[in-house]
Write a protein that holds these residues in place. Structure first.
Motif, PDB file in Angstrom:
ATOM      1  N   TYR A  48       0.851  -1.195   0.000  1.00 51.77           N
ATOM      2  CA  TYR A  48       0.000   0.000   0.000  1.00 51.77           C
ATOM      3  C   TYR A  48       0.882   1.238   0.000  1.00 51.77           C
ATOM      4  N   HIS A 105      -7.212 -10.542   1.205  1.00 51.36           N
ATOM      5  CA  HIS A 105      -7.749  -9.327   0.583  1.00 51.36           C
ATOM      6  C   HIS A 105      -9.207  -9.093   0.957  1.00 51.36           C
ATOM      7  N   ALA A 109     -10.216  -5.689   2.987  1.00 54.40           N
ATOM      8  CA  ALA A 109     -11.156  -4.735   2.385  1.00 54.40           C
ATOM      9  C   ALA A 109     -11.886  -3.921   3.455  1.00 54.40           C
ATOM     10  N   ALA A 114      -6.394   1.139  -0.477  1.00 49.61           N
ATOM     11  CA  ALA A 114      -6.168   0.671  -1.847  1.00 49.61           C
ATOM     12  C   ALA A 114      -4.796   0.017  -1.967  1.00 49.61           C
ATOM     13  N   CYS A 115      -4.804  -1.232  -2.371  1.00 48.66           N
ATOM     14  CA  CYS A 115      -3.582  -2.018  -2.572  1.00 48.66           C
ATOM     15  C   CYS A 115      -3.004  -1.711  -3.950  1.00 48.66           C
ATOM     16  N   TRP A 116      -1.676  -1.841  -4.078  1.00 45.54           N
ATOM     17  CA  TRP A 116      -1.061  -1.742  -5.401  1.00 45.54           C
ATOM     18  C   TRP A 116      -1.722  -2.782  -6.305  1.00 45.54           C
ATOM     19  N   PRO A 117      -2.078  -2.402  -7.523  1.00 49.71           N
ATOM     20  CA  PRO A 117      -2.843  -3.311  -8.401  1.00 49.71           C
ATOM     21  C   PRO A 117      -2.185  -4.667  -8.647  1.00 49.71           C
TER      22      PRO A 117
END
Length: 178
Positions: A48, A105, A109, A114-117
């Motif tokens: 993140y 994940h 949530a 927001a996590c790195w894609p």
């Protein structure tokens, strides 16, 4: 500063990878290796850009409360190529490993971050970084030497951690029951 959630290899797995890590350190004085950045070899579940550690730590408490130490088999070595390449050991991508990642994940949530894609389910390439920030010439020498030293490694993921990096600052961790 970025944050990461990762699962560390057990001491046996770490010891088996040390000759390759030492090889990378010999060929590249600037490579970031687990030993140089003061972290155990691990598989990252998420990275993140920024977050409030408290909600993710609560999600990690819930997520890790009922999991036991997963087994993995590091079956190959690989390279993420580029001007700052990454040498890594790759696990067999089992349904157990993918389910663990998906379940993390789902739990994370609730923290609303927001996590790195490329760490999201469907994009994730599980790996144990052995050396990064390798020039193209160093990457060639690293992969060549690693091939000569390589043997498959059976290991367990025995601890889950939340860190801020670089430098590594441990914010939360849990030893998993074996």
């Amino acid at each position: 500063m970025p944050f990461a959630v990762f699962m560390e290899l057990d001491p046996y797995g770490v010891a088996e990878l040390q000759p390759i890590i030492e090889h990378v350190e010999r060929i590249s004085p600037d490579a970031a290796t687990p030993r140089r950045v003061k972290v155990e070899p691990h598989i990252s579940l998420a990275v993140y850009d920024g977050l409030d550690p408290e909600p993710i730590a609560k999600a990690l408490d819930r997520f890790s409360a009922d999991i036991s130490t997963p087994s993995i088999k590091l079956s190959s070595i690989g390279l993420f190529p580029g001007p700052a390449s990454v040498l890594f050991a790759a696990p067999v991508v089992s349904e157990e490993l993918l389910a663990l990642h998906r379940d993390f994940h789902a739990a994370a949530a609730t923290a609303g971050v927001a996590c790195w894609p490329h760490y999201l389910p469907g994009n994730w390439v599980p790996h144990v970084t052995l050396g990064e920030q390798l020039s193209p010439e160093e990457a060639g020498a690293a992969i060549s030497g690693a091939m000569a030293l390589w043997q498959p490694v059976a290991a367990r993921l025995h601890r889950i951690s939340l860190v801020r990096f670089h430098p590594i600052e441990l914010l939360w961790h849990r030893q998993l029951p074996g």
